[in-house]
Design an enzyme around this catalytic site. Sequence first.
Site: not given
Ligand SMILES: Cc1cc2nc3c(=O)[nH]c(=O)nc-3n(C[C@H](O)[C@H](O)[C@H](O)COP(=O)(O)OP(=O)(O)OC[C@H]3O[C@@H](n4cnc5c(N)ncnc54)[C@H](O)[C@@H]3O)c2cc1C
Length: 659
Positions: A45, A47, A268, A339, A421, A445, A455
């Site tokens: 989300l 990126g 969690h 949590r 979590h 994150e 959080r």
């Molecule tokens: C089961 C579960 C349920 C959740 N429910 C909720 C909720 O209801 N509400 C809420 O607010 N939060 C929730 N969270 C937390 C939330 O989903 C995450 O914190 C959030 O989606 C992280 O988003 P992000 O874009 O930072 O990272 P991510 O979604 O982890 O994306 C990381 C991106 O980086 C890329 N990447 C990683 N390493 C590399 C690399 N070395 N080179 C190239 N690309 C790379 C991956 O391909 C991916 O595209 C939940 C988490 C989990 C595990």
Amino acid sequence: MAKVIDSKIPAGPVPEKWKEYKAHQRLVNPKNKLKLDVIVVGTGLAGASAAASLGEMGFNVINLCIQDSPRRAHSIAAQGGINAAKCYQNDGDSVYRLFYDTVKGGDYRAREANVYRLAEVSNNIIDQCVAQGVPFAREYGGMLANRSFGGAQVSRTFYAKGQTGQQLLLGAYSSLSCQVNAGKVKLYTRYEMEDVVIVDGRARGIIAKNLCTGKLERFSANAVVIATGGYGNTYFLSTNAMGCNCTAAVQCYRKGAYFANPSYVQIHPTCIPVHGDKQSKLTLMSESLRNDGRIWVPKKIEDAKALQAGTKQGWEIPEEDRDYYLERRYPAFGNLVPRDVASRAAKERCDKGFGVNNTGLAVFLDFSESINRLGIDIIMQRYGNLFEMYEEITDVFPGDVANEINGVKYYKPMMIYPAIHYTMGGIWVDYELQTSIPGLFAIGECNFSDHGANRLGASALMQGLADGYFVLPYTIQNYLADQAVWPKVSTDLPEFAEAEKKVDAELDRLLNIKGKRSVDSIHKELGHIMWEYVGMGRTAEGLKTGLKKMHELEKEFDENLFVPGTKEGLNIELDKAIHLRDFFTMGQLVAFDALSRNESCGGHFREEYQTEEGEAKRDDENYFYVGCWEYQGKGNEPELIKEPLEYEAIKVQTRNYKN
Ligand SMILES: Cc1cc2nc3c(=O)[nH]c(=O)nc-3n(C[C@H](O)[C@H](O)[C@H](O)COP(=O)(O)OP(=O)(O)OC[C@H]3O[C@@H](n4cnc5c(N)ncnc54)[C@H](O)[C@@H]3O)c2cc1C
């Protein structure tokens, strides 16, 4: 004496050396001055929203992810919802209240200014997503619906059934696709960033591995943004997607980016308990279930023993013999305490012998009262897919009637237990989301910015999208404005060649160990060490033991790892070995930080520092700072640098969820 830093790094003047570079043709197309390129690593989300927004603003974006499609980023796992201070329920919510709840929920360890900005833009996120067509749940009259999450006494969580993350990512992905189509974003799927390239102290590009061909490739840009998620998988078993890793973040840390508050790891409370030693993944049952589910264990130890032996079932225990321990201990918030508080309370009951499954490490989450009050149809509308997911994994359907006592129907309860979590710690960023390396930004994150030591539920999606849609696209321009006269550098520079050579040498090193142990077997052992010594309850002695064990295991990794295959073509084991190498660095960092912080706060619980009632005991006099760590080489203790926290709007006090 630790160094002290400020949260704002001045961009600084363009180095004199650039003139030299220009003269020596080290710049790509020097005439084309106003074409600014930004690398965004990650399509979760954070990126995807950042890449789409930067593309729309006219930058040329290079966007990479390890999956075969941005739509498969870990963010799709998010179930429960996303917070915003819209006050649609007319229950007294406001930007200030969301700001206050987040700071308090984070146990007063977040940067106040960042959190206020987050609360301010929260409402824009919902509008943006609705405009993209995200199908948020609605009430009968058409208004967007809300539910409650922990740590708040208002209802401010927007949701799309139990698939909020997926729907939000589809929205971001459609915006991203528009920019791909317009030629502003170039998407590289199945590419993994292995290193950041620093030229004259500034991030100028990355080295990435094409995961299908195994080839290393160089990318140059005016700025680099990492949005690569958290480091929860350091613990092996977690609710995170299997592919989640911290390689990009750790590599930035090795190159000089500070890593902030690594010990703040979220456990969690509502996950399906571990059921054996062959498991590689844990499943979250969304926190939203705590709106209608009541958490309990038996009051009598003999009932708990019978449950553990399998001679009794939860639904056979009458109401008066149930201990709804969260409602008992925290009457004001009940099952909706944050949590960290709920997880510790579950551990406390299980440690005292009241666990309800065969391992003694589970508590009940029971929907009997709400199904009796609202009817099964309403409960299924709210949590249908979560009930089905639970049934698929455990073969128990929480909507099935199991017993009737004194005319009251009892339904089969879920069993839950805390699990790793989310990680609040991350790459240190200033208010503009720039790391301590100029030109390198971190969002979502993978940065540490907004959640302090804990959080609140539904705030990660809010932060990721705030960073991607509304913060970074503006703040990065302060840096890029200064860069506009200097087009991007050539990937032929020696700095790129050297970084690529080092990555290549690492791949050879891992392949040539030719030992006897698989990546997973070592990772699982690391996970056990982390959970045992750096997990929910930490002590100075345990952390030192954990560090020692991690050093020993890392040696085993370096000497006895077996990676099959070659570096040409697809080699998933090799990719996992790189991730594990970095989980070792991360695990030690978590332990160092936990050892240095002689207090308990949020997700960091040091057993030596607790109140008589078992609550976390902070030490604001000595630890009211962001703990940033600077890499000092493999095997060496990193250096602690402190960013003092300054609160102007909120009075720092002991958290209270009792009244
Ligand atoms: C089961 C579960 C349920 C959740 N429910 C909720 C909720 O209801 N509400 C809420 O607010 N939060 C929730 N969270 C937390 C939330 O989903 C995450 O914190 C959030 O989606 C992280 O988003 P992000 O874009 O930072 O990272 P991510 O979604 O982890 O994306 C990381 C991106 O980086 C890329 N990447 C990683 N390493 C590399 C690399 N070395 N080179 C190239 N690309 C790379 C991956 O391909 C991916 O595209 C939940 C988490 C989990 C595990």
